[in-house]
Design a protein around this motif. Sequence first.
Motif, PDB file in Angstrom:
ATOM      1  N   PHE A  33       0.663  -1.303  -0.134  1.00 11.50           N
ATOM      2  CA  PHE A  33       0.084   0.026  -0.107  1.00 11.50           C
ATOM      3  C   PHE A  33       0.913   1.288   0.031  1.00 11.50           C
ATOM      4  O   PHE A  33       0.830   2.094  -0.950  1.00 11.50           O
ATOM      5  CB  PHE A  33      -0.963  -0.085   1.244  1.00 11.50           C
ATOM      6  CG  PHE A  33      -1.889   1.152   1.191  1.00 11.50           C
ATOM      7  CD1 PHE A  33      -2.997   0.926   0.415  1.00 11.50           C
ATOM      8  CD2 PHE A  33      -1.856   2.143   2.236  1.00 11.50           C
ATOM      9  CE1 PHE A  33      -4.001   2.295   0.461  1.00 11.50           C
ATOM     10  CE2 PHE A  33      -2.683   3.226   2.391  1.00 11.50           C
ATOM     11  CZ  PHE A  33      -3.857   3.022   1.628  1.00 11.50           C
ATOM     12  N   ARG A  34       1.996   1.360   0.955  1.00  7.27           N
ATOM     13  CA  ARG A  34       2.722   2.399   0.942  1.00  7.27           C
ATOM     14  C   ARG A  34       3.572   2.464  -0.396  1.00  7.27           C
ATOM     15  O   ARG A  34       3.478   3.766  -0.738  1.00  7.27           O
ATOM     16  CB  ARG A  34       3.810   2.280   1.986  1.00  7.27           C
ATOM     17  CG  ARG A  34       2.977   2.413   3.559  1.00  7.27           C
ATOM     18  CD  ARG A  34       4.134   2.271   4.585  1.00  7.27           C
ATOM     19  NE  ARG A  34       3.502   2.469   5.834  1.00  7.27           N
ATOM     20  CZ  ARG A  34       3.428   3.706   6.659  1.00  7.27           C
ATOM     21  NH1 ARG A  34       3.695   4.997   5.912  1.00  7.27           N
ATOM     22  NH2 ARG A  34       2.795   3.880   7.610  1.00  7.27           N
ATOM     23  N   THR A  35       4.081   1.466  -1.018  1.00 12.02           N
ATOM     24  CA  THR A  35       4.657   1.581  -2.302  1.00 12.02           C
ATOM     25  C   THR A  35       3.821   2.166  -3.271  1.00 12.02           C
ATOM     26  O   THR A  35       4.253   2.920  -4.068  1.00 12.02           O
ATOM     27  CB  THR A  35       5.290   0.019  -2.618  1.00 12.02           C
ATOM     28  OG1 THR A  35       6.203  -0.241  -1.479  1.00 12.02           O
ATOM     29  CG2 THR A  35       5.789   0.320  -3.890  1.00 12.02           C
ATOM     30  N   THR A  36       2.634   1.576  -3.306  1.00 16.54           N
ATOM     31  CA  THR A  36       1.710   2.182  -4.456  1.00 16.54           C
ATOM     32  C   THR A  36       1.619   3.668  -4.372  1.00 16.54           C
ATOM     33  O   THR A  36       1.617   4.203  -5.410  1.00 16.54           O
ATOM     34  CB  THR A  36       0.523   1.261  -4.529  1.00 16.54           C
ATOM     35  OG1 THR A  36       0.591   0.012  -4.563  1.00 16.54           O
ATOM     36  CG2 THR A  36      -0.630   1.805  -5.420  1.00 16.54           C
ATOM     37  N   LEU A  37       1.358   4.122  -3.038  1.00 16.63           N
ATOM     38  CA  LEU A  37       1.216   5.608  -2.757  1.00 16.63           C
ATOM     39  C   LEU A  37       2.323   6.386  -2.938  1.00 16.63           C
ATOM     40  O   LEU A  37       1.881   7.445  -3.738  1.00 16.63           O
ATOM     41  CB  LEU A  37       0.697   5.856  -1.362  1.00 16.63           C
ATOM     42  CG  LEU A  37      -0.675   5.271  -0.939  1.00 16.63           C
ATOM     43  CD1 LEU A  37      -0.968   5.589   0.683  1.00 16.63           C
ATOM     44  CD2 LEU A  37      -1.648   5.356  -1.675  1.00 16.63           C
ATOM     45  N   LYS A  38       3.345   5.918  -2.808  1.00 17.65           N
ATOM     46  CA  LYS A  38       4.582   6.730  -3.477  1.00 17.65           C
ATOM     47  C   LYS A  38       4.771   6.848  -4.868  1.00 17.65           C
ATOM     48  O   LYS A  38       5.219   7.780  -5.340  1.00 17.65           O
ATOM     49  CB  LYS A  38       5.966   6.034  -2.649  1.00 17.65           C
ATOM     50  CG  LYS A  38       5.965   6.236  -1.303  1.00 17.65           C
ATOM     51  CD  LYS A  38       7.182   5.420  -0.702  1.00 17.65           C
ATOM     52  CE  LYS A  38       7.131   5.734   0.794  1.00 17.65           C
ATOM     53  NZ  LYS A  38       8.495   4.906   1.427  1.00 17.65           N
ATOM     54  N   GLU A  39       4.470   5.725  -5.367  1.00 19.95           N
ATOM     55  CA  GLU A  39       4.566   5.672  -6.998  1.00 19.95           C
ATOM     56  C   GLU A  39       3.334   6.366  -7.768  1.00 19.95           C
ATOM     57  O   GLU A  39       3.521   6.435  -8.832  1.00 19.95           O
ATOM     58  CB  GLU A  39       4.683   4.079  -7.457  1.00 19.95           C
ATOM     59  CG  GLU A  39       5.896   3.453  -6.735  1.00 19.95           C
ATOM     60  CD  GLU A  39       5.996   1.962  -7.264  1.00 19.95           C
ATOM     61  OE1 GLU A  39       5.058   1.566  -7.576  1.00 19.95           O
ATOM     62  OE2 GLU A  39       7.153   1.384  -6.898  1.00 19.95           O
ATOM     63  N   ASN A  40       2.433   6.899  -6.821  1.00 23.44           N
ATOM     64  CA  ASN A  40       1.241   7.461  -7.662  1.00 23.44           C
ATOM     65  C   ASN A  40       1.545   8.660  -8.045  1.00 23.44           C
ATOM     66  O   ASN A  40       2.069   9.678  -7.398  1.00 23.44           O
ATOM     67  CB  ASN A  40      -0.197   7.222  -6.610  1.00 23.44           C
ATOM     68  CG  ASN A  40      -1.205   7.420  -7.455  1.00 23.44           C
ATOM     69  OD1 ASN A  40      -1.785   6.911  -8.262  1.00 23.44           O
ATOM     70  ND2 ASN A  40      -1.853   8.622  -6.826  1.00 23.44           N
ATOM     71  N   ASP A  41       0.819   9.241  -9.058  1.00 22.94           N
ATOM     72  CA  ASP A  41       1.050  10.604  -9.618  1.00 22.94           C
ATOM     73  C   ASP A  41      -0.107  11.351  -9.001  1.00 22.94           C
ATOM     74  O   ASP A  41      -1.127  11.605  -9.401  1.00 22.94           O
ATOM     75  CB  ASP A  41       1.013  10.621 -11.200  1.00 22.94           C
ATOM     76  CG  ASP A  41       1.022  12.306 -11.833  1.00 22.94           C
ATOM     77  OD1 ASP A  41       1.618  13.199 -10.798  1.00 22.94           O
ATOM     78  OD2 ASP A  41       0.726  12.216 -12.722  1.00 22.94           O
ATOM     79  N   TRP A  42       0.178  12.245  -7.768  1.00 25.72           N
ATOM     80  CA  TRP A  42      -0.732  12.927  -7.165  1.00 25.72           C
ATOM     81  C   TRP A  42      -1.103  14.137  -7.884  1.00 25.72           C
ATOM     82  O   TRP A  42      -2.050  14.784  -7.289  1.00 25.72           O
ATOM     83  CB  TRP A  42      -0.196  13.174  -5.705  1.00 25.72           C
ATOM     84  CG  TRP A  42      -0.176  11.606  -5.060  1.00 25.72           C
ATOM     85  CD1 TRP A  42       0.868  11.060  -4.777  1.00 25.72           C
ATOM     86  CD2 TRP A  42      -1.410  10.908  -4.314  1.00 25.72           C
ATOM     87  NE1 TRP A  42       0.670   9.777  -4.061  1.00 25.72           N
ATOM     88  CE2 TRP A  42      -0.720   9.572  -3.790  1.00 25.72           C
ATOM     89  CE3 TRP A  42      -2.498  11.040  -4.482  1.00 25.72           C
ATOM     90  CZ2 TRP A  42      -1.485   8.674  -3.404  1.00 25.72           C
ATOM     91  CZ3 TRP A  42      -3.538   9.839  -3.978  1.00 25.72           C
ATOM     92  CH2 TRP A  42      -2.906   8.794  -3.568  1.00 25.72           C
ATOM     93  N   SER A  43      -0.234  14.679  -8.733  1.00 23.43           N
ATOM     94  CA  SER A  43      -0.375  15.914  -9.403  1.00 23.43           C
ATOM     95  C   SER A  43      -1.632  15.994 -10.115  1.00 23.43           C
ATOM     96  O   SER A  43      -2.249  16.934 -10.283  1.00 23.43           O
ATOM     97  CB  SER A  43       0.843  16.388 -10.186  1.00 23.43           C
ATOM     98  OG  SER A  43       0.722  15.374 -11.284  1.00 23.43           O
ATOM     99  N   VAL A  44      -2.260  14.901 -10.592  1.00 26.41           N
ATOM    100  CA  VAL A  44      -3.419  14.964 -11.323  1.00 26.41           C
ATOM    101  C   VAL A  44      -4.608  15.601 -10.433  1.00 26.41           C
ATOM    102  O   VAL A  44      -5.672  16.041 -10.959  1.00 26.41           O
ATOM    103  CB  VAL A  44      -4.087  13.617 -11.917  1.00 26.41           C
ATOM    104  CG1 VAL A  44      -2.639  13.017 -12.876  1.00 26.41           C
ATOM    105  CG2 VAL A  44      -3.991  12.583 -10.939  1.00 26.41           C
TER     106      VAL A  44
END
Length: 170
Positions: free
Chosen positions: A47-58
């Motif tokens: 879960f933490r890894t996925t969140l770190k890799e997600n593009d939140w700028s969208v």
Amino acid sequence: MEEIINKVANSKLVTVNLEDYYLAGNRAQIDISQWLYEGFVLREKDFRTTLKENDWSVYENAFVALSCSTDAVIPSWAYILITTHLQAYAKKVVVGDLPALESILYAEKLQQEDWTHLEDKMVIIKGCSSKPVPENAYLLLAQYLQPLVKSLMFGEACSSVPLYKKPKLS
């Protein structure tokens, strides 16, 4: 020929349109089940890894609702962790669906308003809207206005429903 008089325009009624308090901006809903193992199990490391890799700028300048479409049990810290990633981008993050997000946005906006200019006025809460005005916004507005106004109605000036009339002091 007799002049037509617009009695509604000449009345002392004040209309409050909740659309005027709508906060402009994109709305987004994130279903966090996409980040759970088989949509149901939160594995912290993954879960933490996925969140770190997600593009939140969208989610730049968006109002974001976090929800889970499955019956997974989500610990509170998971929503908080997602929010820490969104903090730099989103205007607001809530847990719930888009109607819940809208209710919270309206609640905050209505609470900030100074309603004293409506004291002892006859007020109509406008009923029709083209923007998404949640039912809770109408209830909150009524709660703010009732202690102040002379009378409170709902609808349009030509066909309003009376809600409250201040008792006359004897």
